[in-house]
Design a protein around this motif. Sequence first.
Motif, PDB file in Angstrom:
ATOM      1  N   GLY A 131       0.795  -1.231   0.000  1.00 20.85           N
ATOM      2  CA  GLY A 131       0.000   0.000   0.000  1.00 20.85           C
ATOM      3  C   GLY A 131       0.821   1.271   0.000  1.00 20.85           C
ATOM      4  O   GLY A 131       0.291   2.345  -0.261  1.00 20.85           O
ATOM      5  N   GLU A 132       2.100   1.194   0.305  1.00 23.10           N
ATOM      6  CA  GLU A 132       2.963   2.389   0.308  1.00 23.10           C
ATOM      7  C   GLU A 132       3.463   2.647  -1.106  1.00 23.10           C
ATOM      8  O   GLU A 132       3.866   1.731  -1.811  1.00 23.10           O
ATOM      9  CB  GLU A 132       4.154   2.192   1.251  1.00 23.10           C
ATOM     10  CG  GLU A 132       3.798   2.248   2.717  1.00 23.10           C
ATOM     11  CD  GLU A 132       3.478   3.649   3.207  1.00 23.10           C
ATOM     12  OE1 GLU A 132       3.994   4.630   2.636  1.00 23.10           O
ATOM     13  OE2 GLU A 132       2.721   3.760   4.181  1.00 23.10           O
ATOM     14  N   ARG A 133       3.439   3.886  -1.510  1.00 22.74           N
ATOM     15  CA  ARG A 133       3.876   4.273  -2.849  1.00 22.74           C
ATOM     16  C   ARG A 133       5.019   5.271  -2.739  1.00 22.74           C
ATOM     17  O   ARG A 133       4.971   6.201  -1.928  1.00 22.74           O
ATOM     18  CB  ARG A 133       2.730   4.920  -3.633  1.00 22.74           C
ATOM     19  CG  ARG A 133       1.485   4.058  -3.752  1.00 22.74           C
ATOM     20  CD  ARG A 133       1.735   2.907  -4.727  1.00 22.74           C
ATOM     21  NE  ARG A 133       0.565   2.066  -4.823  1.00 22.74           N
ATOM     22  CZ  ARG A 133       0.487   0.836  -4.319  1.00 22.74           C
ATOM     23  NH1 ARG A 133       1.502   0.324  -3.693  1.00 22.74           N
ATOM     24  NH2 ARG A 133      -0.603   0.120  -4.448  1.00 22.74           N
ATOM     25  N   ALA A 134       6.027   5.082  -3.572  1.00 18.22           N
ATOM     26  CA  ALA A 134       7.199   5.955  -3.535  1.00 18.22           C
ATOM     27  C   ALA A 134       6.834   7.404  -3.839  1.00 18.22           C
ATOM     28  O   ALA A 134       7.424   8.326  -3.277  1.00 18.22           O
ATOM     29  CB  ALA A 134       8.259   5.457  -4.513  1.00 18.22           C
ATOM     30  N   HIS A 135       5.849   7.636  -4.723  1.00 22.21           N
ATOM     31  CA  HIS A 135       5.507   9.015  -5.079  1.00 22.21           C
ATOM     32  C   HIS A 135       4.867   9.763  -3.906  1.00 22.21           C
ATOM     33  O   HIS A 135       4.752  10.986  -3.941  1.00 22.21           O
ATOM     34  CB  HIS A 135       4.607   9.052  -6.321  1.00 22.21           C
ATOM     35  CG  HIS A 135       3.211   8.566  -6.082  1.00 22.21           C
ATOM     36  ND1 HIS A 135       2.866   7.234  -6.159  1.00 22.21           N
ATOM     37  CD2 HIS A 135       2.072   9.237  -5.755  1.00 22.21           C
ATOM     38  CE1 HIS A 135       1.575   7.106  -5.900  1.00 22.21           C
ATOM     39  NE2 HIS A 135       1.070   8.299  -5.648  1.00 22.21           N
ATOM     40  N   GLU A 136       4.458   9.057  -2.852  1.00 26.08           N
ATOM     41  CA  GLU A 136       3.866   9.702  -1.680  1.00 26.08           C
ATOM     42  C   GLU A 136       4.922  10.160  -0.665  1.00 26.08           C
ATOM     43  O   GLU A 136       4.580  10.809   0.320  1.00 26.08           O
ATOM     44  CB  GLU A 136       2.885   8.747  -0.997  1.00 26.08           C
ATOM     45  CG  GLU A 136       1.704   8.379  -1.882  1.00 26.08           C
ATOM     46  CD  GLU A 136       0.867   7.247  -1.307  1.00 26.08           C
ATOM     47  OE1 GLU A 136       1.320   6.583  -0.358  1.00 26.08           O
ATOM     48  OE2 GLU A 136      -0.251   7.045  -1.815  1.00 26.08           O
ATOM     49  N   LEU A 137       6.167   9.831  -0.917  1.00 26.03           N
ATOM     50  CA  LEU A 137       7.248  10.197  -0.002  1.00 26.03           C
ATOM     51  C   LEU A 137       7.677  11.638  -0.231  1.00 26.03           C
ATOM     52  O   LEU A 137       7.472  12.198  -1.307  1.00 26.03           O
ATOM     53  CB  LEU A 137       8.443   9.265  -0.224  1.00 26.03           C
ATOM     54  CG  LEU A 137       8.189   7.780   0.008  1.00 26.03           C
ATOM     55  CD1 LEU A 137       9.395   6.970  -0.446  1.00 26.03           C
ATOM     56  CD2 LEU A 137       7.864   7.509   1.478  1.00 26.03           C
ATOM     57  N   ASP A 138       8.322  12.217   0.780  1.00 25.56           N
ATOM     58  CA  ASP A 138       8.864  13.565   0.590  1.00 25.56           C
ATOM     59  C   ASP A 138      10.119  13.468  -0.288  1.00 25.56           C
ATOM     60  O   ASP A 138      10.640  12.373  -0.524  1.00 25.56           O
ATOM     61  CB  ASP A 138       9.124  14.254   1.937  1.00 25.56           C
ATOM     62  CG  ASP A 138      10.267  13.651   2.739  1.00 25.56           C
ATOM     63  OD1 ASP A 138      11.293  13.225   2.152  1.00 25.56           O
ATOM     64  OD2 ASP A 138      10.152  13.621   3.982  1.00 25.56           O
ATOM     65  N   PRO A 139      10.611  14.588  -0.793  1.00 24.76           N
ATOM     66  CA  PRO A 139      11.740  14.552  -1.736  1.00 24.76           C
ATOM     67  C   PRO A 139      12.984  13.846  -1.184  1.00 24.76           C
ATOM     68  O   PRO A 139      13.645  13.104  -1.914  1.00 24.76           O
ATOM     69  CB  PRO A 139      12.020  16.034  -2.017  1.00 24.76           C
ATOM     70  CG  PRO A 139      10.707  16.703  -1.798  1.00 24.76           C
ATOM     71  CD  PRO A 139      10.051  15.947  -0.667  1.00 24.76           C
ATOM     72  N   GLU A 140      13.293  14.046   0.081  1.00 25.19           N
ATOM     73  CA  GLU A 140      14.472  13.390   0.661  1.00 25.19           C
ATOM     74  C   GLU A 140      14.283  11.875   0.724  1.00 25.19           C
ATOM     75  O   GLU A 140      15.195  11.105   0.411  1.00 25.19           O
ATOM     76  CB  GLU A 140      14.752  13.941   2.063  1.00 25.19           C
ATOM     77  CG  GLU A 140      16.028  13.418   2.675  1.00 25.19           C
ATOM     78  CD  GLU A 140      16.334  14.036   4.029  1.00 25.19           C
ATOM     79  OE1 GLU A 140      16.870  13.322   4.883  1.00 25.19           O
ATOM     80  OE2 GLU A 140      16.030  15.237   4.229  1.00 25.19           O
ATOM     81  N   GLU A 141      13.085  11.437   1.099  1.00 24.31           N
ATOM     82  CA  GLU A 141      12.803  10.004   1.150  1.00 24.31           C
ATOM     83  C   GLU A 141      12.825   9.396  -0.256  1.00 24.31           C
ATOM     84  O   GLU A 141      13.348   8.296  -0.455  1.00 24.31           O
ATOM     85  CB  GLU A 141      11.436   9.756   1.792  1.00 24.31           C
ATOM     86  CG  GLU A 141      11.380  10.081   3.266  1.00 24.31           C
ATOM     87  CD  GLU A 141       9.970  10.047   3.820  1.00 24.31           C
ATOM     88  OE1 GLU A 141       9.830   9.644   4.994  1.00 24.31           O
ATOM     89  OE2 GLU A 141       9.009  10.403   3.093  1.00 24.31           O
ATOM     90  N   ARG A 142      12.287  10.112  -1.236  1.00 27.37           N
ATOM     91  CA  ARG A 142      12.314   9.613  -2.622  1.00 27.37           C
ATOM     92  C   ARG A 142      13.750   9.467  -3.107  1.00 27.37           C
ATOM     93  O   ARG A 142      14.092   8.501  -3.794  1.00 27.37           O
ATOM     94  CB  ARG A 142      11.524  10.537  -3.548  1.00 27.37           C
ATOM     95  CG  ARG A 142      10.038  10.267  -3.524  1.00 27.37           C
ATOM     96  CD  ARG A 142       9.315  10.898  -4.705  1.00 27.37           C
ATOM     97  NE  ARG A 142       9.516  12.321  -4.856  1.00 27.37           N
ATOM     98  CZ  ARG A 142       8.788  13.267  -4.259  1.00 27.37           C
ATOM     99  NH1 ARG A 142       7.790  12.934  -3.470  1.00 27.37           N
ATOM    100  NH2 ARG A 142       9.042  14.533  -4.455  1.00 27.37           N
ATOM    101  N   ALA A 143      14.597  10.437  -2.744  1.00 30.41           N
ATOM    102  CA  ALA A 143      16.013  10.359  -3.130  1.00 30.41           C
ATOM    103  C   ALA A 143      16.677   9.137  -2.491  1.00 30.41           C
ATOM    104  O   ALA A 143      17.480   8.456  -3.140  1.00 30.41           O
ATOM    105  CB  ALA A 143      16.743  11.642  -2.724  1.00 30.41           C
ATOM    106  N   SER A 144      16.324   8.828  -1.250  1.00 30.47           N
ATOM    107  CA  SER A 144      16.878   7.636  -0.580  1.00 30.47           C
ATOM    108  C   SER A 144      16.429   6.364  -1.281  1.00 30.47           C
ATOM    109  O   SER A 144      17.220   5.437  -1.484  1.00 30.47           O
ATOM    110  CB  SER A 144      16.458   7.598   0.885  1.00 30.47           C
ATOM    111  OG  SER A 144      17.080   8.629   1.609  1.00 30.47           O
ATOM    112  N   VAL A 145      15.162   6.298  -1.654  1.00 29.76           N
ATOM    113  CA  VAL A 145      14.636   5.122  -2.344  1.00 29.76           C
ATOM    114  C   VAL A 145      15.306   4.990  -3.714  1.00 29.76           C
ATOM    115  O   VAL A 145      15.680   3.886  -4.137  1.00 29.76           O
ATOM    116  CB  VAL A 145      13.096   5.188  -2.458  1.00 29.76           C
ATOM    117  CG1 VAL A 145      12.567   4.116  -3.394  1.00 29.76           C
ATOM    118  CG2 VAL A 145      12.470   5.060  -1.073  1.00 29.76           C
TER     119      VAL A 145
END
Length: 196
Positions: free
Chosen positions: A24-38
């Motif tokens: 249920g978790e989607r990468a596009h729902e993360l903040d920019p720093e979290e997306r960069a980590s992913v």
Amino acid sequence: MADLAPDRVAGLHVNFVNLPRPSGERAHELDPEERASVERMRTFQETGAGYSAIQGTRPQTVGYALDDSPTGLAAWIVEKFRAWSDCRGDVERSFTRDQLLTNVTLYWFTRTATSSARLYYEMRRAGRAALPQERVDVPTGIANYPGEITRMPRRWVEHRYRVTHWVDQPRGGHFAAMEVPDLFVDDVRSFFRTVR
């Protein structure tokens, strides 16, 4: 132990978290720093995880080769220290030559390259069973180092662990206890003060 015998564990402190994305978790729902980590983790899987594939499928082969050549062993190990630390490409920014040579020497004299590679083989054979299958409900402390090869988003980690302590460290990487022992020890002490 926190998964298998939680009643016997006061707390769990981790500085390397690697788990699948929660349902249920989607990468596009993360903040920019979290997306960069992913994205960094995805890039690592594509370009930096070859060691895991070979150790996970042919540990004896790579182990015998590393046990036969001190130069090969040093290259194999020091490359990991360079790639997985917060050294910005210069491994001696994070570790002394003596530290690196001591680490390599321990593997060389004990001939443990093969047995250390087998961990990856055993983990691969265990599959998902190698990870906790249920939520780990003991208090969990996370030390998140900038040079770590995985930096999971906190809410993803909280799906699996009862996080009671989370610190984004200012420096350090995968070998934090050796690279930044001051930060590592302070964080372990700070966390375990909360679970006395």
